[in-house]
Design an enzyme around this catalytic site. Structure first.
Site, short mmCIF file in Angstrom:
data_model
loop_
_atom_site.label_atom_id
_atom_site.label_comp_id
_atom_site.label_asym_id
_atom_site.label_seq_id
_atom_site.Cartn_x
_atom_site.Cartn_y
_atom_site.Cartn_z
CG MET A 7 78.41 15.57 -3.75
SD MET A 7 79.96 15.27 -2.49
CE MET A 7 79.40 16.00 -1.15
CE1 TYR A 27 71.27 13.29 2.01
CE2 TYR A 27 72.05 14.20 -0.73
CZ TYR A 27 72.05 13.41 0.68
OH TYR A 27 73.40 12.30 0.61
NE ARG A 52 89.40 41.60 -18.25
CZ ARG A 52 89.76 40.44 -18.83
NH1 ARG A 52 88.28 39.76 -18.07
NH2 ARG A 52 89.59 40.40 -19.65
CE LYS A 75 88.78 33.53 -21.83
NZ LYS A 75 89.26 34.94 -22.85
#
Ligand SMILES: *Cc1c(COP(=O)(O)O)cnc(C)c1O
Length: 815
Positions: free
Chosen positions: A758, A709, A582, A483
């Site tokens: 980023m 930054y 669940r 998955k």
């Protein structure tokens, strides 16, 4: 296949020593690839170079109990032997018998090139219309073809098999076991193996495959092929395809002009098809595929759609952007004069001011002098800036090449020489025989594009599965959870590897994931854990098997089955709620569930539940409670159904910590990657994943300078800062900046300083002066480990892996 040992010995007239009623569903011939020993036999194949019997010990160590061999060896008391006169002949006899038990339509593809591409394209185009079986990879030899045929079962409607020969007389044998109804001849190459005296002989041998075919589809561009087929098989239906307009199937317009869509003339019918790639090999293979689809009765509109969706099969010509504005065309698929011509044709479509060539020895061919003269002549027409020749043979002929030519004994020598570093803004054609591993040059030249990669070691995954198997009974089945893009490691690549190694089941979260696998040729049963209502339709279309966890889902799904007119019992998986809270049916719902299931057109393929705390020692009692609950509920369900579905409960931690409760199947996930909550097991696992990058730049900064930054980091003393081209958009959480996390360089750890950006982050190298720009940086594998990295991120390895963004290139390595 599914035969008992007794049946096998009867079918093949061989001697059985041992048990008569053992079931054989798979035959392994490579002991390294044995992954499941359940209902499997190992065949020891002796060849000129190798005795298969050497590997019997390792097969038996992996749990194999049935050995097929020309000799019985001493010292294997538990083994059942099938003693055969000749192992290859044995496989052929068995395949011969097996094929005749079924009535599927068969297609046999032969030719010098293009067999695998045509087979895969055809498969991609028809698998949703016919239940189709095909040769795995390019299994087409005296051994490969029989093994491919043994995959056939009574569900199959269509079989597509490659047939390859390397010397005279082989085709006769193969045709005797496999006489395809539709015979295909893709292409006869100019370079033929030295085992044939002439091209004529080669053609004559290949077309023996068609002796009993009804239809022959062949590449008619080759004059002798057409002639011979007409002579020998005048009474059969012929369809010729090719680039020449004399063929029954050809292009109506100029196929080399890229701006126009291609129009195929199929026996008079005009079909416009979208194909971008315009080299001769691709186009011939496409015409062949179209001819086959037509012959199978597929409608024109569907054909257009299918051709549009074809994905390239191990594309022989791959173009990638290189360092220093170079463009690299990599064609290391095979090396013969034909493919060299195609490559030269292909590179002229690019307008790079200059081009260079990297070319290795041609491995085939006896008359090397003549061959290299031809190669040089072709090459001299191209006007390369530089030519790099690799190998002991071709370098002897370097004088024949007109352009500046540099010679190397092997690929390593070329890479180490650094001459390639001087090439700028050129097209570089890599043309190498496989054994030269010319891909390494490609990796060297394209380094910058994939500075940040996730490397996955497939053999480590196999090893880890085997470690988990070692605590299970041999007959316990295994479902691999793939998955979420196989826990972030990749979609079909991992599933394909597992399928190749006979995993019993695959598990995905959503239907889309399963559809993706099916589209990539995965035929292993697939369970879908979250079958969303809108996806029932495609679940059924792609033969996926839903997890059914509530009455609502059961009713909606069976309504869809009814609407689609599915008569036969459709496989579903019943999820029981035992403590995870669940999804799943509760204990008090079991009676109603039985009643309902017994009225519906479904077959419960399995009953399962999921453990909440199998990895936590202190919660052992909770897990045992879940196990008891699961046993009781599933016992009731099975009694009510009157048949015995598979039962499964254990995930990776469950397998290693609660192996006494393995039921019929287990579900492995994170354990494949090398993570385990059980220290003894963990010490045996191999690390399957490396996340790495390189240093883009190193800067010297002074005391007081800030980095990144918001100026969150200020150097106290002067230091060296390395910038890495990887950031939070790649899946590095921002919270590991500012000294929280570290990376590994040359085996030492260095702190991440300042805020993670980023696409970049910065690392403090302190006063380590040896480290240079371009060096490898480990984000995780061993130092730091995936677990340590997950700790920096305040999460678990599962989340780390599934958060690595898709833009990070996944690279799969076998060793
Ligand atoms: C993901 C998953 C697994 C595998 O879990 P691991 O802890 O990775 O072994 C097993 N069963 C179900 C139902 C799952 O969703």
């Amino acid at each position: 296949m599914n035969y008992t040992t007794k049946e096998i010995s009867n079918i093949t007239n061989s001697t059985l020593i041992g048990e008569e009623n053992l079931q054989v569903k798979t035959i392994h011939f490579d002991s390294r690839n044995i992954f499941s020993s359940i209902e499997a036999a190992f065949i020891a194949i002796n060849s000129e170079k190798n005795t298969g019997e050497k590997y019997i010990r390792s097969a038996v160590d992996k749990g194999i109990k049935i050995i097929i061999s020309e000799n019985k060896l001493a010292g294997f008391p538990e083994v059942t032997w099938i003693i055969v006169e000749n192992a290859i002949r044995f496989l052929q006899q068995l395949a011969h018998y097996h094929l005749r038990q079924f009535s599927l339509k068969t297609i046999g593809i032969t030719g010098s090139n293009g067999k695998t591409v045509v087979k895969e394209w055809l498969y991609q185009s028809v698998f949703d219309q016919f239940i189709t079986v095909k040769s795995p990879k390019s299994f087409n030899s005296q051994i490969g073809l029989p093994l491919s045929l043994l995959q056939i079962n009574n569900k199959h409607e269509l079989g597509i098999f490659e047939v390859g020969i390397s010397k005279p007389s082989e085709m006769e044998i193969l045709e005797e076991i496999f006489s395809p109804e539709i015979g295909v001849l893709t292409h006869i190459g100019a370079a033929h193996s030295s085992n044939f005296i002439s091209e004529d002989q080669l053609i004559e041998e290949k077309i023996k495959l068609f002796q009993h075919s009804k239809v022959i589809i062949f590449n008619g561009d080759h004059h002798e092929v057409s002639e011979k087929l007409n002579q020998k098989y005048a009474d059969k239906k012929h369809i010729s395809f090719g680039l020449k307009i004399s063929n029954d199937v050809h292009f109506e317009n100029d196929w080399a002009t890229k701006t126009e869509p291609l129009v195929v003339n199929f026996c008079g019918e005009l079909i416009t098809i979208p194909i971008q790639q315009r080299d001769e090999a691709t186009l011939s293979n496409a015409l062949c595929t179209i001819s086959l689809l037509k012959e199978l009765g597929i409608g024109t509109e569907i054909i257009i759609e299918k051709i549009n969706n074809l994905k390239s099969v191990e594309m022989r010509l791959e173009s990638v952007t290189g360092l220093r504005d170079n463009l690299i065309i990599n064609d290391s698929y095979n090396l013969d004069l034909d493919s060299l011509k195609i490559a030269y044709h292909f590179i002229n479509e690019y307008n790079k001011p200059q081009k260079s060539l990297i070319l290795t020895d041609f491995v085939e061919g006896k008359n090397s002098e003549k061959l290299y003269h031809d190669v040089a002549e072709l090459t001299n027409r191209q006007k390369f800036h530089q030519i790099f020749l690799i190998g002991t043979e071709i370098t002897q002929y370097h004088d024949l090449f007109n352009d500046e030519t540099i010679t190397f004994k092997n690929t390593d020598e070329l890479i180490k020489s650094h001459v390639l570093n001087q090439i700028e803004n050129q097209l570089i054609l890599l043309k190498g025989a496989r054994k030269f591993e010319i891909e390494r040059v490609k990796t060297y030249l394209e380094l910058q594009k994939h500075d940040t990669i996730l490397e996955i070691k497939l053999n480590a995954i196999l090893h880890n599965i085997n470690v988990h198997k070692s605590v299970l009974k041999p007959e316990t089945k295994m479902m691999a959870m793939v998955k979420a893009y196989s826990y972030g490691l990749g979609g079909y690549e991992i599933a394909e590897f597992l399928q190749h190694h006979h995993i019993d089941y695959l598990g995905v979260a959503y239907a889309d994931e399963g559809v993706d696998l099916r589209k990539n040729g995965i035929s292993t049963p697939i369970m879908v854990m979250n079958p969303e209502q809108h996806s029932y339709n495609i679940i059924i279309d792609y033969k996926l098997e839903p997890e059914i966890y509530s009455f609502r889902v059961l009713e909606l799904f069976t309504a869809e089955l009814k609407q689609k007119g599915i008569q036969k019992k459709y496989p579903i998986h019943i999820k029981l709620e035992t403590g995870m809270h669940r999804l799943g049916f509760k204990s008090n719902e079991v009676d109603n569930l039985i009643q309902l299931l017994n009225t519906l057109d479904v077959k419960v393929a399995s009953i399962f539940s999921h453990l909440a705390t199998s990895d936590i020692e202190d919660e052992k009692n909770y897990t045992l409670g879940q196990i008891t609950e699961f046993t009781a509920m599933s016992d009731r369900l099975i009694a009510g159904l009157g048949y015995q579905p598979l039962r499964h409960l254990l995930n990776s931690s469950g397998i290693v910590n609660f192996s006494e409760h393995q039921f019929d199947m287990v579900r492995i996930g994170i354990g494949m990657i090398g993570i385990s909550s059980n220290a003894a097991i963990k010490s045996k696992l191999q690390n399957a994943v490396t996340f790495k990058s390189v240093i883009s730049q190193i800067s010297n900064i002074s005391a007081g300078d800030s980095v990144g930054y918001s100026r969150n980091y200020k150097a106290e003393v002067s230091t060296r800062i390395a910038t890495l081209p990887v950031g939070y958009a790649d899946g590095i959480p921002r919270l590991i900046g500012n000294g929280v996390g570290t990376v590994g360089i040359r085996g030492n750890l260095y702190s991440i300083v300042g805020n993670v950006c980023m696409d970049m982050m910065m690392v403090d190298l302190k006063n380590e002066n040896q480290i240079v720009e371009g060096e490898e940086v480990i984000i995780f594998n061993s130092q730091p480990s995936l677990e340590e990295f997950a700790d920096y991120c305040k999460t678990i390895p599962y989340e780390v892996l599934t958060s690595i963004s898709r833009r990070v290139k996944r690279i799969y390595v076998k060793n």
